[in-house]
Design a protein around this motif. Sequence first.
Motif: not given
Length: 264
Positions: A21-35, A168-171, A240-250
């Motif tokens: 969840w590192y991408k999603v958690a970062t964006m949620l936190s940056s938007a002011g939410h508690r994760v 993304p290949p790095e994920d 989105a593939d099986h990992m939307p938190m990577f393939s469609k994170a935003r």
Amino acid sequence: MEQRQRHLVLVHGACHGAWQWYKVATMLSSAGHRVTALDMAACGARAERTEEVPSFEDYSRPLLDALAVLPPDEKAILVGHSFGGLSLALAMERFPDKVAAAVFVAALLPAAGKPMDVVFQQASPQEGRPEGYFMDCEIGTSGDAQRPVQMFKFGTQFLKKNVYQLSPPEDLTLAAALVRWSRGFRADAMLTQAVLTAERYGAVSKVCVVAEDDALASADCRRLMASQNPGTEVVVLQGADHMPMFSKARELTELLMEIADKYT
């Protein structure tokens, strides 16, 4: 309008951990939410091994404990991915008053009044798996010889073709380095008995996020699971593939924020 802070609790899928969840958690936190991104037992950075976890309830204990200590006036948005949907279901049955809504992201979504293990057949019918489908996945046993623990781990080529094919290949590289042995707990009483009730689990608002290009389980099977839960909202993530938190994170992050605003 001033945006209110929401509390989102994120639960990973099999062989994975809170790291997914590192991408999603970062964006949620940056938007002011508690994760709160959790490692289930013997997953992610936790020290124990999967054969040391005696039951599905023990596997789900980090989530159950997190809800148990929420303040009386607080409700969380639960977000579960893949196998994590079953842990969400157990938590909703135990703590329905602590959950504002549950979001099942490309996840197993069981129905009230039925054993949770029914969804395994719905998600992966045997006639739909060609020979060699599991490629380089590993299957093993451990523990007591009289009561062996069956385990599995995703292989890198399987992840590349069937799980992360649009990510993304790095994920994919990250996943290949971090996936761990996992269990399905298929014989566990918590999964083989009808423990989910309409009065508790069934009363919690649910959202089924369908990954349209999920190669692990079809979009149709996700819709079938949702149809067995009256009132479930179905949202489709295109591309989105099986990992939307990577393939469609935003896109997934924006959707979770919309859901949090709607249900809290």
